[in-house]
Scaffold this active site. Structure first.
Site, mmCIF file in Angstrom:
data_model
loop_
_atom_site.group_PDB
_atom_site.id
_atom_site.type_symbol
_atom_site.label_atom_id
_atom_site.label_comp_id
_atom_site.label_asym_id
_atom_site.label_seq_id
_atom_site.Cartn_x
_atom_site.Cartn_y
_atom_site.Cartn_z
ATOM 1 N N ASP A 138 -4.357 6.705 -17.452
ATOM 2 C CA ASP A 138 -5.286 7.779 -17.070
ATOM 3 C C ASP A 138 -6.671 7.278 -16.695
ATOM 4 O O ASP A 138 -7.468 8.029 -16.182
ATOM 5 C CB ASP A 138 -5.458 8.765 -18.240
ATOM 6 C CG ASP A 138 -4.182 9.557 -18.484
ATOM 7 O OD1 ASP A 138 -3.353 9.598 -17.563
ATOM 8 O OD2 ASP A 138 -4.024 10.108 -19.574
ATOM 9 N N GLY A 181 -2.547 13.165 -16.391
ATOM 10 C CA GLY A 181 -3.964 13.236 -16.715
ATOM 11 C C GLY A 181 -4.224 14.523 -17.460
ATOM 12 O O GLY A 181 -4.664 15.503 -16.889
ATOM 13 N N ARG A 264 6.222 23.715 -1.665
ATOM 14 C CA ARG A 264 7.085 23.028 -2.635
ATOM 15 C C ARG A 264 6.225 22.358 -3.713
ATOM 16 O O ARG A 264 5.137 21.862 -3.413
ATOM 17 C CB ARG A 264 7.880 21.925 -1.939
ATOM 18 C CG ARG A 264 8.804 22.407 -0.843
ATOM 19 C CD ARG A 264 10.101 22.933 -1.433
ATOM 20 N NE ARG A 264 11.121 23.158 -0.423
ATOM 21 C CZ ARG A 264 11.231 24.269 0.286
ATOM 22 N NH1 ARG A 264 10.357 25.234 0.126
ATOM 23 N NH2 ARG A 264 12.202 24.415 1.161
ATOM 24 N N VAL A 502 -8.062 -9.694 5.514
ATOM 25 C CA VAL A 502 -7.159 -10.080 4.423
ATOM 26 C C VAL A 502 -7.640 -11.367 3.753
ATOM 27 O O VAL A 502 -7.375 -11.597 2.582
ATOM 28 C CB VAL A 502 -5.697 -10.279 4.899
ATOM 29 C CG1 VAL A 502 -5.112 -8.982 5.409
ATOM 30 C CG2 VAL A 502 -5.580 -11.369 5.934
ATOM 31 N N SER A 503 -8.388 -12.202 4.491
ATOM 32 C CA SER A 503 -8.780 -13.512 3.955
ATOM 33 C C SER A 503 -9.851 -13.422 2.871
ATOM 34 O O SER A 503 -10.034 -14.357 2.105
ATOM 35 C CB SER A 503 -9.304 -14.408 5.075
ATOM 36 O OG SER A 503 -8.374 -14.456 6.119
ATOM 37 N N MET A 546 -1.789 -17.003 4.016
ATOM 38 C CA MET A 546 -2.856 -16.975 5.020
ATOM 39 C C MET A 546 -4.220 -17.143 4.353
ATOM 40 O O MET A 546 -4.312 -17.354 3.156
ATOM 41 C CB MET A 546 -2.839 -15.630 5.736
ATOM 42 C CG MET A 546 -1.778 -15.524 6.790
ATOM 43 S SD MET A 546 -1.888 -13.893 7.521
ATOM 44 C CE MET A 546 -1.703 -14.289 9.219
ATOM 45 N N GLY A 547 -5.272 -16.973 5.149
ATOM 46 C CA GLY A 547 -6.614 -16.996 4.585
ATOM 47 C C GLY A 547 -7.553 -17.931 5.313
ATOM 48 O O GLY A 547 -8.690 -18.109 4.902
ATOM 49 N N GLN A 637 -0.713 -9.229 6.995
ATOM 50 C CA GLN A 637 -1.713 -8.372 7.653
ATOM 51 C C GLN A 637 -1.236 -6.932 7.793
ATOM 52 O O GLN A 637 -2.002 -6.050 8.130
ATOM 53 C CB GLN A 637 -2.035 -8.908 9.052
ATOM 54 C CG GLN A 637 -3.014 -10.056 9.038
ATOM 55 C CD GLN A 637 -3.347 -10.566 10.430
ATOM 56 O OE1 GLN A 637 -2.909 -10.014 11.432
ATOM 57 N NE2 GLN A 637 -4.116 -11.631 10.496
#
Length: 750
Positions: A138, A181, A264, A502-503, A546-547, A637
Site C-alpha cells: 500500500d 488500499g 463493467r 535507456v542508458s 546497452m548503455g 528500447q
C-alpha cells in the site's frame, strides 16, 4: 521484494561474520521456537530473488500480542544467543517489535526467576536491537517514499489496465477498477496517474459534495469527444466527505442509471500481492537489507529502534516510533475529516502525485483558460525511450492549462528544420501514457548543421519556448542552440530539457525516463536465462546490455538479477580480474548453485569484447562449466513503459512546463520574449532527494563528452553491494549510509 531483502540481510550478515537465523512464519515462529528458528548459510537464499511473496513465511500472531507469548519468544531467542532482529513488515509488525524491545530486560529477568535462563545470560544478552524494513504494497508508511512491494503491485495493476484498455476501446465501455488500499490511496492514485484514468476515488481526498453530477458530466463529455473508453479507479477504502464508503458497485450503478453506459467492474484483489518482483523492488530491497545490517552493527542501547528507508534516491534511517506515530496521525486526520492534513502527512511524494493528477485529468472549459499568446514547442531527441509519450502528454496538457498554444515537432531537430511542426490539442495526447517508443518520432541528429532552418521555423511559427525530451543528444542540442544565441535572436527563448534515455547517462540527473523499463526488460530476460541455466546445470551465461559507455544498465541489472559479475567501462578491469571471476565461478560450481550469470556493458572495453569474454570463459571453464552468450540489443528500447517511467515522465515533464511558464513571464518585455542568460536554458533532473533545474552551461564541467557520461555517477556506490551479494571480498564504503534522521513534520497550515 521481501525475498530480495531476506537475501541481502543473510548475505551481508554472513559477510560481516555474523551468524544469521531465519525465523519462519513471522512472530508465530518466534513464539513456537523449535525448528522455526534455524541458522542459515549463503546458499539458503540462492534463487529466491525472482520469487514473489516471502520464502520464510509470514503470519498474523495472536500470542505475540500477549506478554506470555513475548516471554516465550524471548526465551527462544536467548537460547540461541540472538539479540539483533531485522523485521520486515507493516506498521503492526514494527510496533510489535518495538514493544518487544522495550520489554526485553523485564522479560529476561522474569525468565531468570522462572529458572529458564541463568543470571549470566541476563547480563550477556541484556539488550535487543531492532531494525525495521517496511514491506507493504500500500505504500502507507510515513517517512518512506517507497515501501518494498509497492512498485511490483503497480506493475500488476498497470498490466491489467493495459489489457482492459484494448477491450474497452473496442467495445466503448466504462470500466470501474477496484485496487487495494484500505486506508491508503497510493496505488489507486499512481495507477490513475500512470494510465490517465478519468476519475479516481481515494480515502485521503474524498470528492466534494455533488461529485456524482460532476463525474457523470465529465464522462459524457469524454464520450462526446470521441473518447471510446472511460476508466474509473477506486481504492477499496474510498470514502465520501461524510466518511461513508464509495464502493466500485456503487460507482457502476451510478454510471449505468444516469448515463446508460455499458459498465463493467473489475476487482483486482490479491493479484496485486503476487507475481515476480520488479527490478525497482529488488534493488530497493537489496539496498535496504544491506543498510539494515549496517544499522544493527552500529546500534547501541541508547539508539531508538529504526527503520531503513528511501527518501528520493537516498538511503535514510528514521526512528521507528516516529514513523508509526505519523502513520497513525494520517488515519486519525481522515477519521476526523481533516483531509488536507491527511494528504500533507502522507508526505511530499504523495502530495505531488495528487497535484499532478488534478492538473492533467480535468480539462477546464476554454472560457476558464487564461490566454497568454505564447507558443511552446515540444520535441523528442535521441533514441526512443519508454515513457517519452507520457512526458509529451503531460507537457501538452499542462501547457494548455497554463494558457499557451502547444506545438509538436515531428522527428527531432531534423524534422524541425524541415518544418514538420503542428499545433497539438488536449485530446490529441489522450491514451499516450501507456504507449512505448516515441509517437512524435525521434532522431539523433544535432541542430548545429540546421541552425539557419530551425531559426526560420521558430520565426515562422512564432515559437516562444522549447521543451526537449531526450537523451545525451538533447543535452548537446541545447548546448549548441544556446551557443547560437549570439547569431540568432530566435534562440533567445526559455529552453528546458527533460532526460529520457535507456542508458541513464545524462549529466545532472540520477534517473532518466526509460531506464526503469529497460532495467525490467533486462531483469525479466535474466530470470528466464537463469532458469534455463539451472536446468542444464554447470552453465554460465554472458549477457551484453546497452548503455553506450554508461554502465548503469549492466550494473543495476546485475544487482536486480543476482549476477556474479558486471563488466562496465567506469571501472577498468584487466585479465587478472577476468581470471579471478573464472576462478570464483569454478568454486561456485562445487556448491549446490550450479549456474553463473555475467553481464557486460556493450562498450566496457574495446578489446575484451563479449566474444572474447565468452571464449576465455569457455576455455578456462573446460570440464567445470560450459558457456553461452546472449546480446539483448534493441529490445531494451521497446515495450510498454513501466509504472515508474510513466509516473516519473509525467511528474518531471509537468514541472518543466510550469518552469517554462514562469520564465516566459519573467522574460517578456516590450511585446516579445527575450531570454539570453544561462539560467534560461536548463536541464530538469532528479538529484538525490529533489527535482532541480540546472543551467546546461554549468553541467559542462560535470560531463565526459568523449564517452558521453557524467564524470561522477551515484550508482557506482552500489557496485560493492552487487559484489558482496555475489560473494566477493570487497570493501563497502559506509560513508554514504544513512545517519539517523527525524521524520520531517511539515508545519501545520494556518
Amino acid at each position: 521484494g521481501m525475498n530480495a531483502a531476506v537475501r541481502a540481510v543473510v548475505r551481508m550478515g554472513i559477510y560481516v561474520k555474523a551468524k544469521v537465523y531465519f525465523v519462519y512464519e513471522g512472530y508465530q515462529g518466534m513464539v513456537d521456537g523449535g525448528d522455526n528458528i534455524v541458522e542459515v548459510s549463503w546458499e539458503s537464499v540462492s534463487s529466491i530473488l525472482q520469487v514473489g511473496g516471502t520464502v520464510i513465511g509470514s503470519a498474523r500472531c495472536k500470542s505475540f500480542r500477549t506478554r506470555e507469548g513475548r516471554l516465550q519468544a524471548a526465551c527462544n531467542l536467548v537460547q540461541r544467543g540472538i539479540t539483533n532482529l531485522c523485521v520486515i513488515g507493516g506498521d503492526g509488525s514494527l510496533t510489535g517489535a518495538n514493544l518487544f524491545r522495550e520489554e526485553w530486560s523485564g522479560l529476561l529477568e522474569e525468565l531468570a526467576q522462572e529458572g529458564k535462563i541463568d543470571a549470566e545470560a541476563v547480563k550477556k544478552y541484556a539488550y535487543l536491537n531492532i531494525v525495521g524494513m517496511v514491506g507493504s504494497i500500500d505504500n502507507d508508511f510515513c517517512g518512506t517514499d517507497m515501501t518494498i512491494g509497492t512498485d511490483s503491485a503497480l506493475h500488476r495493476i498497470i498490466e491489467v489496465v493495459d489489457a482492459i484498455m484494448t477491450t474497452a476501446q473496442s467495445h466503448q465501455r466504462t470500466f470501474v477498477l477496484e485496487v487495494m488500499g484500505r486506508h491508503c490511496g497510493y496505488l489507486a492514485l499512481v495507477s490513475a496517474l500512470a494510465c490517465g484514468a478519468d476519475w479516481v476515488f481515494i480515502p485521503e481526498y474524498p470528492p466534494e459534495e455533488g461529485w456524482e453530477d460532476t463525474m457523470c458530466v465529465k464522462l459524457s463529455e469524454n464520450r462526446a469527444r470521441k473518447k471510446r473508453l472511460n476508466i474509473i479507479i477506486v481504492a477499496e477504502g474510498a470514502i465520501d466527505c461524510h466518511n461513508k464508503p464509495i464502493t466500485s458497485e456503487k460507482v457502476k450503478d451510478l454510471v449505468v442509471q444516469r448515463l446508460g453506459f455499458d459498465t463493467r467492474v473489475t476487482i483486482l484483489g490479491h493479484v496485486q500481492r503476487g507475481g515476480t518482483p520488479s527490478a525497482f523492488d529488488r534493488i530497493l530491497a537489496s539496498r535496504m537489507g544491506v543498510e539494515a545490517v549496517l544499522a544493527l552493527l552500529e546500534a547501541t542501547p541508547a539508539t531508538p529502534a529504526c527503520v531503513v528507508s528511501l527518501s528520493g534516491n537516498q538511503a535514510v534511517r528514521l526512528p521507528l516510533m516516529e514513523c508509526v506515530q505519523m502513520t497513525q496521525e494520517v488515519q486519525k486526520a481522515m477519521d476526523e475529516g481533516r483531509f488536507l492534513e491527511a494528504v500533507r502527512l502522507r508526505g511530499r511524494s504523495f502530495e505531488n502525485n495528487l497535484n499532478t493528477y488534478k492538473l492533467l485529468s480535468h480539462r477546464k472549459p476554454d472560457a476558464e483558460l487564461p490566454k497568454t499568446n505564447f507558443n511552446v514547442a515540444v520535441l523528442n531527441v535521441g533514441a526512443p525511450a519508454a515513457g517519452m509519450n507520457a512526458a509529451v502528454r503531460a507537457a501538452v496538457r499542462v501547457g494548455i492549462t497554463e494558457g499557451h498554444k502547444m506545438f509538436a515537432v515531428i522527428d527531432g531537430f531534423e524534422g524541425f528544420a524541415r518544418g514538420k511542426i503542428k499545433e497539438i490539442s488536449w485530446g490529441d495526447v489522450g491514451g499516450w501514457t501507456g504507449q512505448g517508443g516515441s509517437i512524435l518520432g525521434t532522431k539523433r541528429t544535432l541542430p548545429a548543421k540546421y541552425l539557419e532552418k530551425i531559426a526560420e521555423q521558430m520565426r515562422t511559427n512564432n515559437i516562444n519556448a522549447l521543451m526537449v525530451i531526450g537523451g545525451f543528444e538533447a543535452y548537446l542540442g541545447l548546448l549548441e542552440l544556446s551557443a547560437a544565441r549570439e547569431k540568432y535572436d530566435e534562440f533567445c527563448v526559455p529552453m528546458v530539457m527533460v532526460p529520457a534515455t535507456v542508458s541513464n547517462n545524462v549529466p545532472g540527473s540520477d534517473f532518466s525516463i526509460g531506464a526503469d523499463t529497460a532495467l525490467n526488460t533486462i531483469t525479466d530476460t535474466c530470470d528466464r536465462i537463469k532458469q534455463s541455466a539451472s536446468g542444464t546445470k554447470r552453465r554460465v551465461f554472458i549477457i551484453e546490455t546497452m548503455g553506450g559507455y554508461c554502465g548503469y544498465l549492466a550494473n543495476m541489472g546485475a544487482l536486480a538479477a543476482g549476477a556474479d559479475a558486471a563488466y562496465i567501462f567506469e571501472e577498468q578491469f584487466d585479465i587478472r580480474e577476468l581470471q579471478a571471476n573464472v576462478e570464483h565461478l569454478t568454486e561456485k560450481m562445487k556448491t549446490s548453485i550450479q549456474r553463473g550469470l555475467v553481464l557486460r556493458n556493450e562498450n566496457c572495453n574495446e578489446n575484451y569484447t563479449t566474444d572474447f569474454i565468452y571464449q576465455l570463459y569457455s576455455e578456462e571453464g573446460k570440464g567445470v562449466f560450459d558457456c553461452r552468450k546472449n546480446v539483448l540489443g534493441h529490445m531494451q528500447q521497446g515495450g510498454a513503459p513501466s509504472p515508474f517511467d510513466r509516473n516519473f515522465g509525467t511528474k518531471i515533464s509537468a514541472k518543466a512546463m510550469q518552469w517554462i511558464s514562469k520564465k516566459l513571464k519573467e522574460t517578456y518585455r516590450k511585446g516579445k520574449v527575450f531570454a539570453n542568460t544561462d539560467d534560461s536554458v536548463c536541464l530538469l533532473g532528479m538529484r538525490r532527494r529533489n527535482l532541480v533545474f540546472q543551467p546546461v552551461a554549468e553541467l559542462k564541467t560535470e560531463t565526459d563528452f568523449v564517452h558521453r557520461i557524467p564524470k561522477e555517477q551515484w550508482w557506482l556506490k552500489l557496485r560493492p553491494l552487487m559484489k558482496i551479494l555475489a560473494k566477493y571480498k570487497t570493501s563497502y564504503d559506509v560513508s554514504d549510509s544513512g545517519q539517523l534522521e527525524h521524520v520531517a513534520m511539515l508545519p501545520k497550515e494556518a
